[in-house]
Write a protein that holds these residues in place. Structure first.
Motif, PDB file in Angstrom:
ATOM      1  N   UNK A 150       2.005   5.446   9.102  1.00  0.00           N
ATOM      2  CA  UNK A 150       2.552   6.385   8.122  1.00  0.00           C
ATOM      3  C   UNK A 150       1.693   6.434   6.852  1.00  0.00           C
ATOM      4  N   UNK A 151       1.196   5.239   6.455  1.00  0.00           N
ATOM      5  CA  UNK A 151       0.339   5.182   5.258  1.00  0.00           C
ATOM      6  C   UNK A 151      -0.904   6.059   5.433  1.00  0.00           C
ATOM      7  N   UNK A 152      -1.422   6.014   6.666  1.00  0.00           N
ATOM      8  CA  UNK A 152      -2.625   6.811   6.942  1.00  0.00           C
ATOM      9  C   UNK A 152      -2.329   8.295   6.762  1.00  0.00           C
ATOM     10  N   UNK A 153      -1.140   8.688   7.203  1.00  0.00           N
ATOM     11  CA  UNK A 153      -0.738  10.095   7.052  1.00  0.00           C
ATOM     12  C   UNK A 153      -0.671  10.483   5.579  1.00  0.00           C
ATOM     13  N   UNK A 173       0.853  -1.206   0.000  1.00  0.00           N
ATOM     14  CA  UNK A 173       0.000   0.000   0.000  1.00  0.00           C
ATOM     15  C   UNK A 173       0.880   1.243   0.000  1.00  0.00           C
ATOM     16  N   UNK A 174       1.959   1.198   0.831  1.00  0.00           N
ATOM     17  CA  UNK A 174       2.870   2.340   0.933  1.00  0.00           C
ATOM     18  C   UNK A 174       3.428   2.715  -0.450  1.00  0.00           C
ATOM     19  N   UNK A 175       3.900   1.677  -1.187  1.00  0.00           N
ATOM     20  CA  UNK A 175       4.495   1.961  -2.501  1.00  0.00           C
ATOM     21  C   UNK A 175       3.453   2.396  -3.533  1.00  0.00           C
ATOM     22  N   UNK A 176       2.205   2.034  -3.265  1.00  0.00           N
ATOM     23  CA  UNK A 176       1.142   2.522  -4.147  1.00  0.00           C
ATOM     24  C   UNK A 176       0.809   3.976  -3.841  1.00  0.00           C
ATOM     25  N   UNK A 186      -6.667   3.121   9.167  1.00  0.00           N
ATOM     26  CA  UNK A 186      -6.185   4.304   9.892  1.00  0.00           C
ATOM     27  C   UNK A 186      -5.552   3.975  11.229  1.00  0.00           C
ATOM     28  N   UNK A 187      -5.966   2.864  11.871  1.00  0.00           N
ATOM     29  CA  UNK A 187      -5.396   2.547  13.184  1.00  0.00           C
ATOM     30  C   UNK A 187      -4.092   1.752  13.073  1.00  0.00           C
TER      31      UNK A 187
END
Lengths: 148, 274
Positions: B17-20, A4-7, B12-13
């Motif tokens: 960092x992804x949520x940010x 997900x991060x890389x997306x 979100x929980x």
């Protein structure tokens, strides 16, 4: 999660670029927040150039510079028209701005007539030029009355 | 729906960092879309489109763009949107069935702005309702009546009705009727009516004003004065012609009759009418 991060990173970059580009383009139009200021500066420029054009015409200067100034005046007229249209759209009860827009449109019509240069007589040409100067002066007065 | 909310909560929980970044994308995306819609608005306005059409297109594009962006963001967060899309379809169908009239209004609004039987500031008569067009929204056409009332006419009614646009043409013909006494001289009446019409500054000289002997009625002769005027001058000229010509006719010795009946009776003894 890393998937997900890389997306998300390219997506975030994409929207950031979109935001910056659109903000720059919107600002460059001069229509955001204060379209009346853009209209005023365009009308003032237009008036100055029209006066120069009319006096050059009297002195019978060369045609090349005439064509250049004509296209430049038309650009100013379009800018003023666009700015006033946006202002009138957002402020529909502002009758003074609507009247100024009408004056600019009339002046633009005369400019197009002059740029085409099809006249039956010299008198008709002079009359059109005189009307253009008159309408431009009227627009200057109107925009000054609105913006103060 | 419940599952989707749980996925959202989990994202979100647990993803930190992804949520940010997601929040950043949401904010940047919404701001970018706002700017892009602003550019669309500018280009529509400066393309000399009618304001009603600009309104309509902007509202429709806004709804579509923001919905698609929301769905896209949900998809990025790993939330299965197929369920959501099906839910939206089901809800849309249910709502659609229950508010058919509303949807018909929206569809008719689209037809109105595309066929353009009138534009903003035109004076129109829609199924007996007269007024100046203020705005065409998704659902209604808003008219401002001459006595300053706002009338919201559903677009479905507007599109299905007969529309008369009084502002479509630059010039209109104005017919004014005058009824005079049978004893009046035709030429004299014609001259009085024509003289005033020709001297009126707002009456067009070409086509020229004309007076016609229109009808012989029970108590009077009817003359029609036909003049051409600018559409914007229609009512001022009408009031002037009505009032001034009445005065001129009276001044010129022409009688304006009131309804009267001539009675004759049959003498029963002699059998002749008297």
């Amino acid at each position: 999660m890393s998937q997900i991060f890389f997306n998300l990173i390219p997506e975030a970059v994409f929207w950031l670029v979109c935001l910056v580009v659109s903000a720059v383009v919107v600002k460059s139009t001069g229509l955001y927040k204060k379209p009346l200021n853009t209209a005023k500066s365009s009308i003032m420029n237009m008036s100055k150039k029209v006066a120069e054009y009319a006096s050059a015409k009297k002195d019978k200067k060369n045609l090349l510079s005439e064509a250049k100034s004509m296209s430049s005046i038309l650009k100013d007229a379009k800018k003023a028209h666009d700015a006033l249209s946006v202002h009138c759209y957002d402020n529909r009860m502002d009758k003074d701005s609507a009247d100024t827009l009408k004056t600019i449109d009339l002046a633009t019509e005369l400019l197009h007539k002059l740029s085409k240069g099809v006249f039956n007589s010299d008198k008709e040409y002079e009359r059109t030029l005189k009307s253009l100067v008159k309408e431009t002066d009227k627009a200057v007065k109107q925009i000054k009355a609105i913006t103060g | 729906m419940q599952e989707m909310l749980e996925q959202l909560k989990e994202f979100f929980t647990k993803s930190g960092f992804n949520a940010l970044i997601m929040v950043f994308i949401l904010i940047a995306g919404l701001l970018a879309l706002r700017k892009l819609l602003l550019l669309l608005k500018y280009s529509l306005i400066t393309s000399r489109l009618d304001n009603s059409l600009v309104n309509f297109v902007l509202t429709a594009v806004k709804i579509v763009v923001y919905t698609l962006f929301l769905l896209h963001c949900m998809n990025m967060m790993g939330i299965a949107i197929t369920g959501f899309v099906s839910a939206i379809s089901a809800v849309t169908l249910a709502i659609g069935l229950s508010i058919q009239n509303v949807i018909a209004s929206v569809a008719n609004g689209l037809m109105i702005v595309s066929t353009r039987p009138f534009k903003v500031n035109d004076y129109v008569d829609i199924d007996g309702i007269c007024g100046t067009v203020q705005e065409v929204t998704l659902m209604h056409t808003i008219l401002n009546t001459p006595d300053n009332k706002h009338v919201f006419v559903p677009n479905s009614k507007v599109f299905g009705s007969q529309i008369t646009n009084y502002s479509a043409n630059e010039f209109r013909r104005l017919d004014v009727l005058y009824e005079v006494d049978y004893a009046s001289k035709v030429e004299k009446v014609r001259k009085i009516l024509l003289d005033y019409a020709l001297s009126h500054p707002l009456v067009l000289k070409n086509p020229a004003p004309a007076v016609h002997y229109a009808a012989a009625k029970d108590s009077s002769i009817t003359f029609t004065l036909r003049v051409w005027v600018k559409t914007s001058d229609y009512w001022p000229v009408n009031w002037d012609l009505q009032e001034e010509n009445f005065k001129n006719l009276v001044k010129g010795g022409v009688n304006i009759p009131f309804p009267q009946i001539t009675l004759s009776y049959r003498d029963s003894k002699k059998g002749a009418a008297k």
